[in-house]
Design a protein around this motif. Structure first.
Motif: not given
Length: 1217
Positions: A751-769
């Motif tokens: 997601l980060e590589g594709a430029g979808h930073l908000p989605l990457a942030y939510i995915t990381a936050s939700v899964h405790g990274l």
């Protein structure tokens, strides 16, 4: 006259037969030319460029051409292959009457109303000669079949014969100068190339037709003077020989027959006449009702004629060409010319036996029609149409074979047909009385027998039996017992052919063949568009038959096919191995060699002789699309597989027969995306994961491949797929693979590589990274998305598959005879190649954990180069993975290698087995087949109201099935529960269904009903008794004794239901004391148990006593005392009533009740039906009713219809056996 073909059209003015094909041209008065196939009876083509009538038409002998001439003064030459007119010849100045091609030169002769005959060269398309001399319309002109002559007929009453020898010489050698000079005068005066040889004068009116004899120096002509004249010619002169008189109007056309010494003429008197050319007498006349005849055509090769009339044309024969013959064992008797001949099949020796008379009567169709032979007595019956049907009996002396000087006076007699039916007895059909006369060899009648159907022909059907034919059926009739042994609908049967063992018979009609058993039980019917001519049985029980142009076969199941094509029709006499013995139309014996491989192969398949099939596949040259289609149609695609070289067909057949290994081979050869895809689908259906993987690899179908790894739980290969997607820059595929793997870090990275930073942030936050989330938050700055409140996130991890990596477990099935035998025998090379390799079910290896090897990445990036590599270099062509060598050639995994997968055929559902094996309604209901259960109850018990039984049907169904849950995602598995099952029972034999209702339950219910009745709870008791009545139809018992008990129970319960219904009705009638007394009295006449009868009598006595009906009350009291009541108070009361009644033996009111006269009570109206009165009954519960209740629902059982027809209660398998 034997009409072979008939058309309906406009008036036919011209006709021409094709010399080789079964075609005829007809030119019509409407301007159309029709091309017909007279054998098939179909119109092939029509040509309509002429304006006005077309009077002449003619086929070329060897070229695909025909010529036509019409009233538009045009001669047209057509090519029938290209369906078009090639050119038009112009020159005539009036209607053209006839046109004809020369048999040798490129010439056409035409006759016209402009009083000239023209000869044209159709190659140079010029007129080469004009024949002038007639001074009226020239009606016809034709070339001599051999000499340089032309004959013409004209309305100037003459026939002219022209010599065209000079024209022929001029055509052969180029003309000199003098001839060239004279060419100028040709058109004006007629050339000197053609001279008149003879002018034949003798007709009194215009001559319509003249024709040469095919071989003799004879001419025949027909004219408006109604006469046919015969002329002879020699080198110097021509003269009239005779005149044939008989026509009643203008003779339109006259010709010599091509094969026989006869003349055929037709006329505007609507008749065709046949004349004997040597005796010059009339032989036969054929008339039409309304149509004048205009034209005749004679076939140049065959015994066929055609005639055109006002409304169409007919193609016909003058007499039958089928030789009469009879086969007996190894030899054949047949009639040819005037002799009976003998032919031995084994030595092919043919000899003359005895002369059979040719009658001197002037008529056609006098030759023998049928022969019948008795081998023990050496006697021959010859039947013909002489004198309206007659037979001749000859005894053939043993030593006369080969001697033709022996003359024997035959024993004769009239009869429609005659056949031997025993050693020294023959049957003769007498059509006028529809009887058969049985005669001995002295021609004396032994007995007479009337036939069961109007018979017009008889055939042999075994000793003492006759097969009798009428127009629409055949019967086998036993002459001894005078019994019909069998009957079959069959349209006009012409010939009957029995198999060698007399077990089967073939009935041949014009266009159909019916195969039946010796009792005329129908086996199969074949329809042919072309006429069936003959047939014989071969040694294998296959029927070999001929049509006009084919030899064909018919297998016992009705499958047929062509063995070979025929030039001329033949009549089969015997089939022996690969030889067919037959007679042709000239009466010559011929032996035709055939290839029987195809039908023997099909017969072996049909009879399941698979060993024969195997050896034939190995040793013979069977092939062709028709054979493959046949095998596919009959459900043997695996056999068809071994005939096929074409890889696409092999692939389709392999998929159809579930043979994955051959499908893989074929797919590799074809190497097309669509074939790999279809292979993947079939392999997936069989659960062969390795082949599915291989197929998806070949098509580079990465999405399907990823999903396959997911469902087979192959996480290692799934992670490789993700790396491939990364190299291929397929972001969506990479993300899907990360989802399948449950790899959160990878998802965030993508997601980060594709430029979808908000989605990457939510995915990381939700899964405790949190470390990644903080880094992303810093990058996002103020644009940090808010997380939903009060939700507890969970990690998406795909469920583990039930079965891991590897093939699905398959049912073990036996290898078919074909798979085992053929794989070893036919395609052994493939097996050896397969055995040389290891199993290809190994896992894929990637050397580096971080990524692919450089070489592989390059291969992936360079697709085009990889495409060109040898496909043997790995499943994926080494363009995206380092694959171990095991994957070079696809191999079947171990459990699939041992046997080709054959999906087991679905068995018959248990419910279907139950319904097929039983005629008990309860078992049908248990099987869930409610409609058949209802039909059975209706048929057996007349039940029409099924509402009371609805809940019981459902109980029976649910009670005979149990249900198991397998997995949460799969449907429940239904299990049938069988009655009387035990562990030793065979698993393949289905017992009857378990039933929830039993006879013992009913006995318990009966006791409960008695108890309620005693306690006076009548409503409750009635409910119990009715429920017993409703359950009995759905109860099954085992023994005959129990069946009787069930029937007894119906009677008992019916009496109680009726009595209780009356008692409850009485209690409702407070205001009608008379009716109350009657019902109480009737209740005492129900067949109740003694305690209940006492209570009923006590009740009736009380009611009558209170109503001052003392006499009636005393009868009840006496009946009560007769039962010896055990309760003293009841006996005391009864005695007191009797004493009171004796003082005053009167009744205050008159009741409809006579206890002295026996009666039964109507179940609906509750009135007595005395002995002798009419009544109707319920077919189920046997309650009786007054006739007015017929057809209504029974009020006692509330199920059946009163007076309905029913076969009776069936409640035990012992009743059905």
């Amino acid at each position: 006259m034997l009409t072979k073909f008939e058309t309906k059209s406009n008036r036919v003015k011209g006709l021409s037969f094709h010399s080789k094909r079964p075609w005829i041209l007809a030119s019509l008065h409407s301007g159309v030319i029709q091309l017909w196939d007279y054998r098939m009876g179909t119109l092939i083509d029509r040509f309509d460029e002429h304006e006005g009538p077309v009077r002449g038409v003619h086929f070329h002998k060897s070229q695909p051409l025909f010529v036509s001439g019409g009233d538009d003064y045009k001669i047209k030459v057509w090519n029938y292959k290209t369906h078009r007119c090639l050119f038009t010849l112009l020159g005539h100045l009036d209607y053209i009457r006839t046109v004809q091609f020369h048999h040798e030169y490129p010439w056409i002769v035409s006759a016209s109303d402009d009083q000239t005959i023209r000869i044209w060269n159709w190659q140079s398309r010029t007129c080469i000669s004009v024949l002038t001399g007639h001074n009226h319309y020239v009606m016809c002109a034709s070339f001599h079949p051999k000499d340089d002559l032309v004959v013409s007929a004209s309305l100037d009453q003459t026939v002219r014969v022209w010599d065209i020898g000079a024209l022929r010489k001029k055509t052969v050698s180029p003309a000199d100068d003098i001839l060239r000079l004279s060419q100028m005068n040709t058109d004006l005066f007629g050339g000197i190339d053609v001279i008149v040889k003879y002018v034949l004068e003798g007709h009194d009116r215009g001559v319509n037709w003249a024709a040469f004899h095919p071989t003799l120096p004879l001419i025949v002509s027909g004219a408006d003077d109604r006469q046919v004249k015969l002329w002879r010619m020699n080198e110097t002169k021509a003269w009239e020989v005779d005149t044939l008189r008989g026509h009643m109007n203008n003779v339109s056309c006259v010709m010599f027959h091509a094969k026989q010494d006869i003349i055929v003429s037709n006329s505007e008197d609507k008749s065709i006449r046949v004349w004997d050319a040597t005796k010059r007498t009339g032989l036969q006349t054929f008339r039409r009702e309304h149509d004048r005849f205009w034209i005749l055509a004679v076939h140049p090769e065959m015994n066929l004629l055609a005639a055109g009339h006002d409304n169409g044309m007919i193609v016909f024969k003058l007499e039958r060409e089928r030789p009469a013959f009879s086969v007996s064992g190894d030899f054949l008797f047949y009639a040819k010319d005037r002799f009976l001949r003998y032919y031995e099949f084994s030595t092919q020796r043919d000899s003359q036996v005895i002369p059979v008379r040719r009658p001197g009567t002037p008529s056609l169709n006098q030759s023998p029609r049928t022969l019948s032979y008795s081998p023990t007595e050496n006697a021959v019956l010859v039947c013909s149409d002489v004198d309206g049907g007659s037979y001749e009996l000859y005894i053939v002396p043993k030593d006369s074979v080969g001697r033709s000087d022996f003359v024997q006076e035959a024993k004769r007699g009239p009869g429609g047909a005659a056949v031997f039916i025993a050693r020294n007895r023959f049957a003769v059909l007498e059509k006028s009385t529809n009887q058969v006369l049985v005669k001995n060899l002295k021609n004396e009648m032994v007995k007479k027998s009337s036939l069961p159907i109007p018979t017009d022909a008889i055939f042999y059907a075994g000793t003492g039996n006759l097969l009798c034919r009428s127009d629409d059926r055949v019967v086998i009739f036993d002459l001894q017992q005078r019994l019909v042994l069998g009957e079959l609908q069959a349209s006009f049967v012409r010939y009957v052919v029995w198999s060698n063992d007399m077990e089967t018979v073939a009935l041949l009609s014009k266009h159909t063949i019916i195969i039946a058993s010796k009792k005329l039980v129908h086996h199969c019917t074949l329809h042919e568009t072309i006429r069936v001519k003959s047939g014989a049985w071969d040694d294998n029980g296959v029927f070999i038959y001929t049509t006009l142009n084919h030899i064909k076969y018919c297998l016992p199941n009705g499958d047929s096919g062509i063995i070979r094509t025929l030039d001329v029709p033949i009549y089969i006499t015997k089939v022996s191995g690969n030889n067919i013995f037959c007679l042709d139309r000239d009466g010559k014996n011929r032996v035709i060699a055939i290839d029987a491989t195809e039908y023997i192969f099909k017969l072996s398949l049909l009879r399941k002789r698979y060993d024969h099939v195997m050896s034939m596949i190995r040793n013979s040259q069977l092939c062709g699309q028709a054979m493959i289609a046949y095998l596919q149609q009959k459900g043997f695609p695996e056999v068809a597989l071994h005939f096929v070289k074409d890889e696409r067909t092999r692939f389709n057949l392999a998929l159809e027969s579930g043979n994955i290994s051959i499908a893989v081979e074929a797919a590799k050869e074809i190497d097309e995306k669509d074939h790999w895809y279809r292979l993947g689908v079939e392999a997936l259906r069989q659960g062969n994961a390795k082949i599915v993987e291989f197929a998806y690899q070949r098509t580079k179908n990465f999405e399907r491949l990823s999903f396959l790894y997911l469902i087979t739980g192959n996480m290692e290969k799934l992670s490789k797929m993700m790396k491939i997607a990364e190299v291929k820059n397929d972001v969506m595929g990479q993300f899907h693979d990360a989802l399948y793997l449950g790899d959160v870090r990878e998802r965030v990275k993508i997601l980060e590589g594709a430029g979808h930073l908000p989605l990457a942030y939510i995915t990381a936050s939700v899964h405790g990274l949190h470390d990644i989330a903080e880094r992303l938050a810093a990058e996002l700055g103020d644009n940090i998305p808010s997380l939903p409140k009060g939700k507890t996130p969970s990690l998406l991890i795909p469920p583990l598959p039930v079965l891991g990596d590897g093939d699905w477990p398959l049912l073990r099935v036996m290898k078919g005879i074909f798979e085992g035998g053929l794989e070893s025998g036919v395609r052994g090379a493939v097996d050896e190649e397969e055995d040389g390799e290891g199993d290809w079910g190994e896992e894929l290896d990637v050397d580096d954990v971080d990524g692919l090897q450089n070489g592989d990445v390059e291969a992936i990036m360079d697709d085009a180069e990889a495409e060109g590599e040898n496909e043997e270099e790995g499943g994926w062509e080494l363009e995206d993975l380092e694959l171990p060598p095991e994957l070079e050639i696809p191999k079947l995994s171990a459990n699939a290698r041992c046997a080709v997968f054959v999906a087991p055929t679905p068995g018959m559902p248990v419910s279907q087995i139950w319904t097929q094996k039983s005629s008990l309604a309860a078992e049908h209901a248990a099987a869930g087949s409610f409609d058949t259960a209802m039909r059975l109850l209706n048929r057996q018990l007349g039940i029409k109201n099924f509402m009371p039984l609805k809940s019981m049907f459902l109980d029976l169904f649910s009670g005979s099935h149990s249900y198991l849950r397998a997995f949460s995602s799969s449907p429940v598995v239904s299990l049938a529960i069988e009655r009387g099952w035990n562990e030793s029972a065979s698993p393949n034999v289905r017992g009857p269904p378990a039933l929830v209702y039993s006879f013992s339950q009913l006995e318990e219910k009966l006791k409960a009903g008695y108890k309620s009745t005693t306690a006076g709870k009548f409503t409750e008791a009635l409910r119990v008794f009715l429920s017993i009545l409703h359950t009995i139809p759905l109860v099954v018992v085992e023994s005959r004794r129990e069946v009787d008990e069930v029937k007894e129970l119906i009677i008992i319960v019916k009496e109680y239901v009726l009595g209780l219904q009356m008692e409850l009705k009485r209690r409702e009638m407070r205001d009608d004391p008379i009716r109350q007394q009657e019902l109480a009295a009737y209740f005492t006449h129900c067949n109740l148990q003694t305690p209940h009868l006492r209570l009923a009598l006590l009740s009736a006595m009380s009611v009558s006593y209170k109503a001052k009906n003392l006499a009636t009350a005393s009868t009840f009291a006496r009946r009560l005392l007769e039962t010896n009541p055990t309760v003293e108070s009841q006996a005391k009361m009864a005695r007191q009533v009797v004493q009171a009644a004796e003082r005053n033996m009167t009744d205050a009111t008159q009741l409809n009740y006579d206890f002295r006269n026996p009666f039964v009570i109507c179940g609906a109206t509750y009135v007595p039906i005395y002995r002798g009165q009419k009544d109707v009954s319920c077919p189920y519960c046997t309650a009786r009713f007054v006739p007015s209740q017929d057809g209504k629902l029974c009020t006692v059982c509330d199920l059946a219809v009163v007076g309905a027809d029913a076969s009776g209660l069936v409640c035990s398998p012992s009743q059905v056996r």
